[in-house]
Write a protein that holds these residues in place. Structure first.
Motif, PDB file in Angstrom:
ATOM      1  N   LEU A  53      38.501  39.204  37.233  1.00 41.52           N
ATOM      2  CA  LEU A  53      38.318  37.787  37.562  1.00 41.52           C
ATOM      3  C   LEU A  53      38.571  36.907  36.340  1.00 41.52           C
ATOM      4  N   ARG A  54      38.142  37.353  35.163  1.00 43.10           N
ATOM      5  CA  ARG A  54      38.404  36.578  33.932  1.00 43.10           C
ATOM      6  C   ARG A  54      39.904  36.541  33.633  1.00 43.10           C
ATOM      7  N   PHE A  55      40.597  37.681  33.786  1.00 44.75           N
ATOM      8  CA  PHE A  55      42.040  37.747  33.543  1.00 44.75           C
ATOM      9  C   PHE A  55      42.781  36.776  34.477  1.00 44.75           C
ATOM     10  N   ILE A  56      42.417  36.790  35.766  1.00 46.09           N
ATOM     11  CA  ILE A  56      43.062  35.908  36.747  1.00 46.09           C
ATOM     12  C   ILE A  56      42.751  34.441  36.436  1.00 46.09           C
ATOM     13  N   ALA A  57      41.503  34.135  36.121  1.00 51.43           N
ATOM     14  CA  ALA A  57      41.121  32.749  35.789  1.00 51.43           C
ATOM     15  C   ALA A  57      41.905  32.250  34.582  1.00 51.43           C
ATOM     16  N   HIS A  59      44.842  33.380  33.446  1.00 55.63           N
ATOM     17  CA  HIS A  59      46.266  33.237  33.762  1.00 55.63           C
ATOM     18  C   HIS A  59      46.532  31.979  34.591  1.00 55.63           C
ATOM     19  N   PHE A  60      45.664  31.714  35.561  1.00 55.68           N
ATOM     20  CA  PHE A  60      45.883  30.568  36.448  1.00 55.68           C
ATOM     21  C   PHE A  60      45.278  29.279  35.895  1.00 55.68           C
ATOM     22  N   ALA A  61      44.722  29.330  34.684  1.00 54.42           N
ATOM     23  CA  ALA A  61      44.184  28.155  33.989  1.00 54.42           C
ATOM     24  C   ALA A  61      43.147  27.416  34.832  1.00 54.42           C
ATOM     25  N   VAL A  62      42.225  28.191  35.398  1.00 53.85           N
ATOM     26  CA  VAL A  62      41.131  27.609  36.187  1.00 53.85           C
ATOM     27  C   VAL A  62      39.813  28.169  35.658  1.00 53.85           C
ATOM     28  N   PRO A  63      38.694  27.459  35.910  1.00 54.35           N
ATOM     29  CA  PRO A  63      37.402  28.018  35.510  1.00 54.35           C
ATOM     30  C   PRO A  63      37.081  29.263  36.331  1.00 54.35           C
ATOM     31  N   LEU A  64      36.256  30.124  35.779  1.00 54.78           N
ATOM     32  CA  LEU A  64      35.899  31.379  36.448  1.00 54.78           C
ATOM     33  C   LEU A  64      35.339  31.140  37.845  1.00 54.78           C
ATOM     34  N   ARG A  65      34.631  30.034  38.029  1.00 48.89           N
ATOM     35  CA  ARG A  65      34.039  29.742  39.349  1.00 48.89           C
ATOM     36  C   ARG A  65      35.095  29.474  40.424  1.00 48.89           C
ATOM     37  N   HIS A  77      41.970  48.386  45.915  1.00 53.52           N
ATOM     38  CA  HIS A  77      42.725  47.372  46.662  1.00 53.52           C
ATOM     39  C   HIS A  77      41.828  46.142  46.819  1.00 53.52           C
ATOM     40  N   LYS A  78      42.245  45.016  46.253  1.00 53.46           N
ATOM     41  CA  LYS A  78      41.399  43.825  46.232  1.00 53.46           C
ATOM     42  C   LYS A  78      42.143  42.599  46.731  1.00 53.46           C
ATOM     43  N   ARG A  79      41.380  41.669  47.297  1.00 55.45           N
ATOM     44  CA  ARG A  79      41.909  40.352  47.682  1.00 55.45           C
ATOM     45  C   ARG A  79      41.102  39.320  46.894  1.00 55.45           C
ATOM     46  N   ILE A  80      41.830  38.449  46.212  1.00 57.87           N
ATOM     47  CA  ILE A  80      41.196  37.450  45.356  1.00 57.87           C
ATOM     48  C   ILE A  80      41.729  36.074  45.721  1.00 57.87           C
ATOM     49  N   ALA A  81      40.798  35.109  45.810  1.00 52.97           N
ATOM     50  CA  ALA A  81      41.174  33.719  46.081  1.00 52.97           C
ATOM     51  C   ALA A  81      41.081  32.927  44.777  1.00 52.97           C
ATOM     52  N   VAL A  82      42.140  32.147  44.490  1.00 56.19           N
ATOM     53  CA  VAL A  82      42.177  31.273  43.321  1.00 56.19           C
ATOM     54  C   VAL A  82      42.306  29.847  43.840  1.00 56.19           C
ATOM     55  N   SER A  83      41.364  28.987  43.453  1.00 57.09           N
ATOM     56  CA  SER A  83      41.378  27.600  43.928  1.00 57.09           C
ATOM     57  C   SER A  83      41.783  26.636  42.823  1.00 57.09           C
ATOM     58  N   GLY A  84      42.608  25.658  43.189  1.00 58.05           N
ATOM     59  CA  GLY A  84      42.905  24.541  42.305  1.00 58.05           C
ATOM     60  C   GLY A  84      43.859  24.798  41.157  1.00 58.05           C
ATOM     61  N   SER A  85      44.688  25.831  41.250  1.00 61.67           N
ATOM     62  CA  SER A  85      45.626  26.112  40.153  1.00 61.67           C
ATOM     63  C   SER A  85      47.011  25.562  40.478  1.00 61.67           C
ATOM     64  N   THR A  86      47.691  25.086  39.439  1.00 65.75           N
ATOM     65  CA  THR A  86      49.081  24.651  39.615  1.00 65.75           C
ATOM     66  C   THR A  86      50.043  25.717  39.108  1.00 65.75           C
TER      67      THR A  86
END
Length: 96
Positions: A53-57, A59-65, A77-86
């Motif tokens: 989750l920290r790696f994805i946050a 990379h996508f320049a978003v807060p961990l939350r 096998h995981k599904r992860i949602a990333v909100s608010g990234s450009t």
């Protein structure tokens, strides 16, 4: 056509195949219909999930939350949602 991510509004859903316990954290490219990520963290007491989750946050320049594990807490096998990234998900492939 990509099968490892979907975008819906400002949410990006990622389908990942995670390999914990690697020498270093890195993107390993496509693995079937998922993006393979190697994690340096061990699969003990949720440490690999936290590191992912920290790696994805980062990379996508978003807060961990803004990064949420939706499926696969105990699975590779995981599904992860990333909100608010450009940041475009395809940019992860350039890390492999």
């Amino acid at each position: 056509m990509n099968t490892w991510y979907q975008r819906s509004g400002d949410v990006i859903m990622l389908t990942l195949h995670v390999q914990p316990g690697a020498k270093q954290t890195s993107v390993a490219g496509l693995h079937g219909e998922a993006l393979k990520i190697r994690l340096a963290a061990p699969p003990i007491e949720g440490r690999a999930n936290d590191a992912l989750l920290r790696f994805i946050a980062d990379h996508f320049a978003v807060p961990l939350r803004s990064v949420e594990l939706k499926q696969g807490g105990q699975s590779r096998h995981k599904r992860i949602a990333v909100s608010g990234s450009t940041v475009e998900p395809e940019s992860l492939l350039r890390l492999s």
